[in-house]
Design a protein around this motif. Structure first.
Motif, short mmCIF file in Angstrom:
data_model
loop_
_atom_site.label_atom_id
_atom_site.label_comp_id
_atom_site.label_asym_id
_atom_site.label_seq_id
_atom_site.Cartn_x
_atom_site.Cartn_y
_atom_site.Cartn_z
N ASN A 65 36.17 16.40 -23.90
CA ASN A 65 36.80 17.07 -25.03
C ASN A 65 35.88 18.13 -25.75
OD1 ASN A 65 38.79 15.21 -25.17
ND2 ASN A 65 37.51 13.74 -26.15
N ALA A 66 34.99 18.68 -24.70
CA ALA A 66 34.18 20.04 -25.16
C ALA A 66 33.72 19.81 -26.35
CB ALA A 66 35.03 21.18 -25.43
N ARG A 67 32.91 18.59 -26.63
CA ARG A 67 31.98 18.20 -27.81
C ARG A 67 30.72 18.08 -27.13
NH1 ARG A 67 34.37 20.27 -32.24
NH2 ARG A 67 32.96 18.87 -33.37
N LEU A 68 29.76 18.68 -27.68
CA LEU A 68 28.19 18.48 -26.97
C LEU A 68 27.56 17.91 -28.00
CD1 LEU A 68 25.82 18.83 -25.02
CD2 LEU A 68 25.83 21.15 -26.02
N LYS A 69 26.87 16.71 -27.92
CA LYS A 69 25.99 15.84 -28.70
C LYS A 69 24.65 15.99 -28.25
CE LYS A 69 29.82 12.83 -30.13
NZ LYS A 69 30.25 11.32 -30.43
N VAL A 70 23.96 16.63 -29.12
CA VAL A 70 22.30 16.66 -28.66
C VAL A 70 21.66 16.08 -29.93
CG1 VAL A 70 20.56 18.18 -27.93
CG2 VAL A 70 22.77 18.83 -27.56
N GLY A 71 21.13 14.86 -29.84
CA GLY A 71 20.69 13.90 -30.90
C GLY A 71 21.55 13.83 -31.88
N SER A 72 21.04 14.41 -33.15
CA SER A 72 21.96 14.23 -34.29
C SER A 72 22.92 15.65 -34.44
CB SER A 72 21.18 14.21 -35.35
OG SER A 72 20.50 15.09 -35.87
N ARG A 73 22.79 16.48 -33.71
CA ARG A 73 23.80 17.74 -33.73
C ARG A 73 24.87 17.45 -32.72
NH1 ARG A 73 19.68 22.53 -31.98
NH2 ARG A 73 19.16 20.74 -30.50
N GLU A 74 25.94 18.19 -33.19
CA GLU A 74 27.09 18.30 -32.35
C GLU A 74 27.64 19.74 -32.44
OE1 GLU A 74 31.57 16.60 -32.35
OE2 GLU A 74 29.99 15.06 -32.93
N PHE A 75 28.14 20.16 -31.27
CA PHE A 75 28.56 21.58 -30.81
C PHE A 75 29.95 21.62 -30.24
CE2 PHE A 75 23.93 21.59 -30.31
CZ PHE A 75 23.49 22.59 -31.34
N ALA A 76 30.72 22.41 -30.89
CA ALA A 76 32.02 22.30 -30.08
C ALA A 76 32.12 23.63 -29.35
CB ALA A 76 33.02 22.83 -31.36
N LEU A 77 32.73 23.28 -27.85
CA LEU A 77 32.49 24.33 -26.87
C LEU A 77 33.85 24.70 -26.74
CD1 LEU A 77 30.09 22.54 -24.64
CD2 LEU A 77 29.36 24.10 -26.08
N SER A 78 34.12 25.69 -25.90
CA SER A 78 35.28 26.27 -25.41
C SER A 78 35.81 25.50 -24.38
CB SER A 78 35.23 27.75 -25.23
OG SER A 78 34.83 28.67 -26.26
#
Length: 296
Positions: A65-78
């Motif tokens: 779903n183009a959602r990147l989780k790194v530890g407690s952070r989350e990034f929306a990818l294309s």
């Protein structure tokens, strides 16, 4: 096209396109296609998914779903693989690479990435192609050029011809089942139909899964020759794709991690193959494709 770089050593020739994802367009030994040949129209239209092989960096396969989780952070990818909602295969295959050095048998390509909607971290990557009389070695390197740790993965996506008589020999210990939406479900032992520890016909076997505990070596047997794929230590996983629609190829993808590895790791899974590169840290792996004499 002027973008194409031609390498040759005796009977082995390779054609590479720095501008189309740093991809391999063709690998031939005499009149034998060792990798699936790219149609001329695909080169003209810059259709990288139809290339013979392309790099996967800074991750392989899908980020769900183009959602990147790194530890407690989350990034929306294309999302980049319509109609799927996922992000797939990183950014290297979708960018033009810069030629740093070239000779009749060697090619050095580079890519610099600034954070964007496709990947929110700084990095630099390189590819080094080395052609022997019967082998092509491709090195892929990744460097964290930012000032924060970066989740990292890599791999290659070579496509090999699969005529009806093709046999496969390789070893893997487990695999991930996938949902209809290409989301990893559970890790299982390899079933009998996917056991190729002894060479046998691929036949009607179809798959699109990530295999774990991979031996980092595979041999495809053909009527006229064999093709060996060998990967370095960091490529402990193999994504194998034999399409259900009977397109005549097999993709054997040496990769560093499982599908959706970063999100699985963030959820506590320990065996994903995920790496974190510290600022200034680099990482290099390689694959070698070798033409062998036909085995008895």
């Amino acid at each position: 096209m002027s973008d194409l770089v031609h390498l040759q050593k005796e009977s082995l020739t390779a054609v590479i396109s720095p501008g189309i994802g740093g991809a391999v367009v063709r690998l031939r030994y005499g009149d034998l296609d060792i990798l699936r040949p790219t149609p001329a129209k695909a080169v003209e239209d810059k259709l990288v998914r139809q290339m013979a092989s392309y790099p996967l960096v800074p991750y392989s396969n899908r980020i769900v779903n183009a959602r990147l989780k790194v530890g407690s952070r989350e990034f929306a990818l294309s999302p980049n693989f319509a109609p799927e909602p996922h992000a797939i295969h990183g950014v290297g295959w979708r960018r033009a690479w810069i030629t740093k050095a070239a000779s009749p048998t060697h090619l050095h390509l580079a890519l610099n990435h600034e954070p964007d909607a496709d990947w929110p971290f700084h990095f630099a990557a390189h590819q080094r192609f080395e052609l022997g009389a019967r082998s092509l070695r491709v090195e892929l390197g990744l460097l964290n050029t930012g000032n924060t740790p970066m989740p990292a993965g890599m791999g290659f996506h070579p496509f090999f011809p699969r005529p009806e008589e093709t046999t496969l020999e390789t070893r893997w210990q487990g695999y991930w089942t996938m949902s209809d939406h290409k989301v990893p479900q559970e890790h299982r032992q390899v079933p009998a139909e996917a056991d190729f520890s002894n060479p046998r016909l691929i036949g009607a076997w179809r798959t699109d899964n990530c295999y774990t505990g991979w031996s980092r070596k595979a041999v495809l047997g053909h009527a006229t020759h064999c093709t060996e794929l060998v990967a370095t230590e960091g490529f402990g996983h193999c994504v194998c794709f034999v399409p259900a629609d009977n397109r005549p190829f097999i993709a054997l993808e040496p990769v560093s991690h499982v599908v959706d590895a970063f999100n699985l790791a963030a959820a506590g899974r320990k065996d994903t193959g995920t790496r974190m590169l510290a600022p200034g840290q680099s990482w290099t792996e390689a694959m070698t494709i070798r033409v062998l004499e036909r085995m008895a």
